[in-house]
Enzyme design. Structure first.
Site, PDB file in Angstrom:
ATOM      1  N   HIS A  32      34.221  46.889  37.214  1.00 16.70           N
ATOM      2  CA  HIS A  32      34.668  45.570  36.760  1.00 16.70           C
ATOM      3  C   HIS A  32      35.801  45.746  35.758  1.00 16.70           C
ATOM      4  CE1 HIS A  32      33.505  41.385  34.944  1.00 16.70           C
ATOM      5  NE2 HIS A  32      34.784  41.506  35.157  1.00 16.70           N
ATOM      6  N   GLU A  81      42.696  42.275  34.339  1.00 11.71           N
ATOM      7  CA  GLU A  81      42.038  43.259  33.478  1.00 11.71           C
ATOM      8  C   GLU A  81      43.026  43.903  32.510  1.00 11.71           C
ATOM      9  OE1 GLU A  81      38.643  43.912  33.238  1.00 11.71           O
ATOM     10  OE2 GLU A  81      38.646  42.068  34.410  1.00 11.71           O
ATOM     11  N   HIS A  85      42.363  43.088  28.723  1.00 11.19           N
ATOM     12  CA  HIS A  85      41.672  44.209  28.087  1.00 11.19           C
ATOM     13  C   HIS A  85      42.568  45.450  27.898  1.00 11.19           C
ATOM     14  CE1 HIS A  85      38.012  41.917  28.548  1.00 11.19           C
ATOM     15  NE2 HIS A  85      38.189  41.855  29.853  1.00 11.19           N
TER      16      HIS A  85
END
Length: 216
Positions: A32, A81, A85
């Site tokens: 993920h 992502e 992040h």
């Protein structure tokens, strides 16, 4: 303290209300993301560029697939992502480029080998239920640390929760540590991976646990 999480998500298509929304869901645990605990010093102007990870694309498609978008636009998950992040994780030298961020995540995933660990412990996708404590004990015995296991709560009229995601926690030096999740703590999966009408939260130790084997 834990700073980085690798979340391995069993393709959430297994848990979707409408599995037709998914494209070629894999039958194994996939990545993920790699998430810093604290979103500090994020460079939101550092835009995702897929050409920087061209050497990783084959592995990315296999271990970090985007099952929500068509084959023509399957970099959207990776872009999300990185934007949310990766631009924060890049404060660490070992993760300070897109190639390092995605490459190191793939490396950590391979090192953890969640698929192999569960198989060795005899925990396989099944139509029968598992005890959450048995799953936890197997993972802790194998890794020496306790990951955070997240589930979908039982649907109305059902008794079992459904395992959906497992987070492994690391120090800034990328060494595994215990995930210090509070009992009952809610840690919902990101909105773009909301499952059906429910959200993932830390699994209940006392509920029977379903580990789905195929898209319904």
């Amino acid at each position: 303290y834990s700073w980085i999480h690798v979340a391995n998500i069993l393709c959430f298509c297994f848990l979707q209300m409408n599995a037709n929304d998914c494209h070629d869901p894999p039958m194994y645990w996939t990545i993920h993301g790699l998430w810093p605990d604290r979103a500090e010093d994020c460079n939101r102007t550092w835009h995702f560029n897929v050409t920087e990870i061209k050497d990783l694309i084959v592995d990315m498609r296999h271990y970090w697939p985007d099952v929500l978008h068509s084959s023509l636009n399957r970099t959207q998950f990776w872009k999300h992502e990185w934007d949310k992040h990766g631009t924060c994780a890049a404060t660490l030298e070992v993760l300070n480029s897109q190639k390092k961020y995605f490459g190191k995540t793939l490396e950590l995933y391979q090192h953890i080998d969640l698929n192999g660990c569960l198989l060795k412990a005899g925990i396989k996708p099944s139509s029968s239920y598992y005890k959450m404590t048995a799953i936890k004990e197997a993972l802790t015995a194998f890794y020496g640390v306790t990951p955070k296991i997240q589930c979908l709560p039982p649907e109305e009229g059902e008794k079992a929760q459904t395992i959906g995601q497992i987070e492994f926690c690391f120090t800034k030096e990328l060494q595994l540590v215990n995930c210090m999740a509070l009992e009952g703590e809610s840690n919902p999966v990101e909105a773009h991976l909301k499952l059906g009408t429910s959200e993932l939260s830390v699994c209940n130790d006392t509920l029977p646990t379903y580990y789905p084997s195929e898209v319904q």
